[in-house]
Design a protein around this motif. Structure first.
Motif, PDB file in Angstrom:
ATOM      1  N   UNK A   1      -0.441   1.266   9.418  1.00  0.00           N
ATOM      2  CA  UNK A   1       0.822   0.708   8.978  1.00  0.00           C
ATOM      3  C   UNK A   1       0.783  -0.788   8.737  1.00  0.00           C
ATOM      4  N   UNK A   2      -0.402  -1.346   8.661  1.00  0.00           N
ATOM      5  CA  UNK A   2      -0.551  -2.782   8.432  1.00  0.00           C
ATOM      6  C   UNK A   2      -0.207  -3.109   6.982  1.00  0.00           C
ATOM      7  N   UNK A   3       0.614  -4.143   6.790  1.00  0.00           N
ATOM      8  CA  UNK A   3       0.924  -4.533   5.413  1.00  0.00           C
ATOM      9  C   UNK A   3       0.253  -5.848   5.041  1.00  0.00           C
TER      10      UNK A   3
ATOM     11  N   UNK B   1       4.205  -2.498   7.993  1.00  0.00           N
ATOM     12  CA  UNK B   1       5.042  -1.935   6.930  1.00  0.00           C
ATOM     13  C   UNK B   1       6.367  -1.412   7.472  1.00  0.00           C
ATOM     14  N   UNK B   2       6.370  -0.930   8.676  1.00  0.00           N
ATOM     15  CA  UNK B   2       7.552  -0.293   9.263  1.00  0.00           C
ATOM     16  C   UNK B   2       8.632  -1.292   9.680  1.00  0.00           C
TER      17      UNK B   2
END
Length: 153
Positions: A66-68, A97-98
């Motif tokens: 979930x790394x952006x 990202x969350x």
């Protein structure tokens, strides 16, 4: 290493008198009492390498779900146990990202020393500097590294 003096005093207490310890150190570019001068003179704080950033952020990009985005920066640590020394911490801030809170990771740490003060600190715990060889001179002719050979008393 968190505390060089404790390392020599405690884990290396099993060494016999006459045993040697060889280390290669980076030399401080300024006093830890002057972080502005460190900022101006330490080459590691002047350059930004895309390959170095990719290397340091690689584990986060591979294993952090979930790394952006990853932002890397360096911090000067003037609270080191050896007088005259300072550290450089390479920090990654991971944005998710969350919308979860940012996460901060210490990716790499290095220290710079005043060789005479390091020798004094280690002499106090029973390790005498038998040999100090400065090398790796910078543009201004000052050594940037030193090979130090300590002998257990």
């Amino acid at each position: 290493m968190r505390d060089e003096v404790r390392f020599f005093r405690d884990p290396l207490s099993c060494c016999a008198p006459g045993d040697y310890f060889l280390c290669d150190i980076l030399i401080a570019h300024a006093s830890p009492n002057h972080p502005d001068e460190i900022e101006q003179t330490d080459p590691a704080l002047k350059t930004r390498s895309p390959s170095h950033a990719a290397f340091l952020s690689g584990p986060l990009r591979r294993y952090c779900r979930g790394l952006s985005e990853v932002e890397l920066h360096r911090e000067i640590d003037t609270r080191c146990p050896v007088p005259g020394s300072y550290g450089l911490d390479f920090i990654a801030t991971a944005k998710m990202q969350s919308g979860a809170p940012e996460r901060r990771f210490l990716m790499f740490r290095t220290r710079r020393y005043d060789p005479e003060k390091l020798a004094g600190s280690l002499t106090a715990v029973g390790w005498h500097p038998d040999l100090v060889i400065p090398y790796g001179h910078s543009d201004d002719g000052k050594p940037t590294m030193a090979l130090m050979l300590f002998r257990k008393q």
